[in-house]
Design an enzyme around this catalytic site. Structure first.
Site, PDB file in Angstrom:
ATOM      1  N   SER A   1       0.692  -0.974  -0.080  1.00 29.98           N
ATOM      2  CA  SER A   1      -0.041  -0.117   0.114  1.00 29.98           C
ATOM      3  C   SER A   1       0.896   1.382   0.014  1.00 29.98           C
ATOM      4  CB  SER A   1      -0.889   0.057   1.200  1.00 29.98           C
ATOM      5  OG  SER A   1      -1.876   0.764   1.060  1.00 29.98           O
TER       6      SER A   1
ATOM      7  N   ASP B   1      -6.375  -3.098  -1.796  1.00 28.54           N
ATOM      8  CA  ASP B   1      -5.219  -2.765  -1.204  1.00 28.54           C
ATOM      9  C   ASP B   1      -4.445  -4.000  -0.758  1.00 28.54           C
ATOM     10  OD1 ASP B   1      -3.526  -1.788   1.512  1.00 28.54           O
ATOM     11  OD2 ASP B   1      -4.125   0.162   0.411  1.00 28.54           O
TER      12      ASP B   1
END
Length: 290
Positions: A60, A194
């Site tokens: 991320s 994510d």
């Protein structure tokens, strides 16, 4: 002589930090959106020789930081660039009122985040279309990015070995897709969210890669996250690896950072990260001087 400082994660599991390594070969950064500023502060406080790191592993927002570090930026330079660029998050007003979260996904757009990233790339004369293979050939650094493939319900790992022709920007867009905020994104007929949803602090990936490549015992890993970030309780099984240093920065209780954090909030996070890292080093030095 005890070369270690012993600390606790949020589950009460002990982990250690040693002053033994003069430099690190592998860096691991967790996800956490704007909490990545804590990590920048910690790296700055540790005075890590970024140019000595050969492998960067991120999830991320951690993957974006890893990429910027791998092309020559310092933690402090990345932090300063964030102070100069406030408008990272754009609200999709049409989607907010209609409830339509298709296409770019979610109620927000990541367009400004990646415009900022492309600006930083241009300043280092890095093409926006650079692939993993080209990045490795240009920098000599290994970048490892992870995203969660919801089509196949598994973690996908992108490197110059597994996906040499993939553009790095595409991998970062897949990895930094916080659910609801951004929503899924399609790539090669698979949908991704994510990477932090599955494995927000990929210490295990670093250790497996270390063992796979038969790294030397002198090759140390530094892994940085925030204390209350998302990581599984069984992560403690990796704490016993002899060549890993872990830093978990204490999140500030009264600060809940977002992608629209003010400069004051960013400065607070950076300072907290720097203070935590400096304190760990001082505790270690003090203990070994007794």
């Amino acid at each position: 002589m005890n070369h270690f400082v012993y600390l606790m994660d949020k589950y009460g599991n002990p982990y250690s930090f040693s002053l033994k390594p003069k430099y690190y070969k592998t860096l691991v950064l967790s996800g956490g959106a704007m909490r990545g500023v804590y990590l920048l502060g910690a790296l700055n406080g540790l005075k890590i020789k970024i140019n000595k790191i050969s492998t960067f592993i991120g999830i991320s927002s951690g993957s974006i930081i890893c990429f910027l570090l791998s092309i020559g930026y310092t933690p402090y330079e990345i932090f300063i660039s964030l102070l100069k660029y406030d408008n990272l998050l754009t609200i999709n007003l049409d989607k907010l009122y209609s409830g339509d979260t298709r296409n770019e996904g979610g109620l927000f757009s990541s367009e400004n985040i990646f415009k900022h990233l492309e600006t930083q790339m241009r300043l280092k004369e890095i093409s926006r279309s650079i692939t993993f293979k080209e990045h490795f050939e240009k920098t000599g650094k290994i970048l490892i990015v992870m995203a969660f493939n919801i089509t196949k319900c598994k973690e996908d790992i992108f490197t110059y070995e597994t996906t040499p022709d993939m553009e790095i920007l595409n991998s970062l867009k897949l990895s930094a897709r916080i659910p609801i905020i951004f929503g899924p994104i399609k790539y090669n007929n698979n949908f991704y969210i994510d990477g932090g949803v599955w494995n927000n602090f990929p210490i295990d990936i670093a250790i497996k890669y270390h063992n796979k490549k038969n790294k030397k015992k002198s090759d140390w890993i530094i892994a940085v996250t925030t204390l209350f970030s998302t990581y599984k309780q069984n992560i403690h099984q990796w704490y016993k690896f002899s060549n890993i240093n872990i830093v978990m920065v204490n999140d500030t209780p009264d600060l809940n950072p977002s992608l629209v954090s003010s400069d004051l909030e960013k400065l607070t996070m950076f300072n907290k990260g720097e203070e935590k890292a400096s304190l760990i080093k001082k505790q270690n030095i003090r203990r070994n001087s007794i």
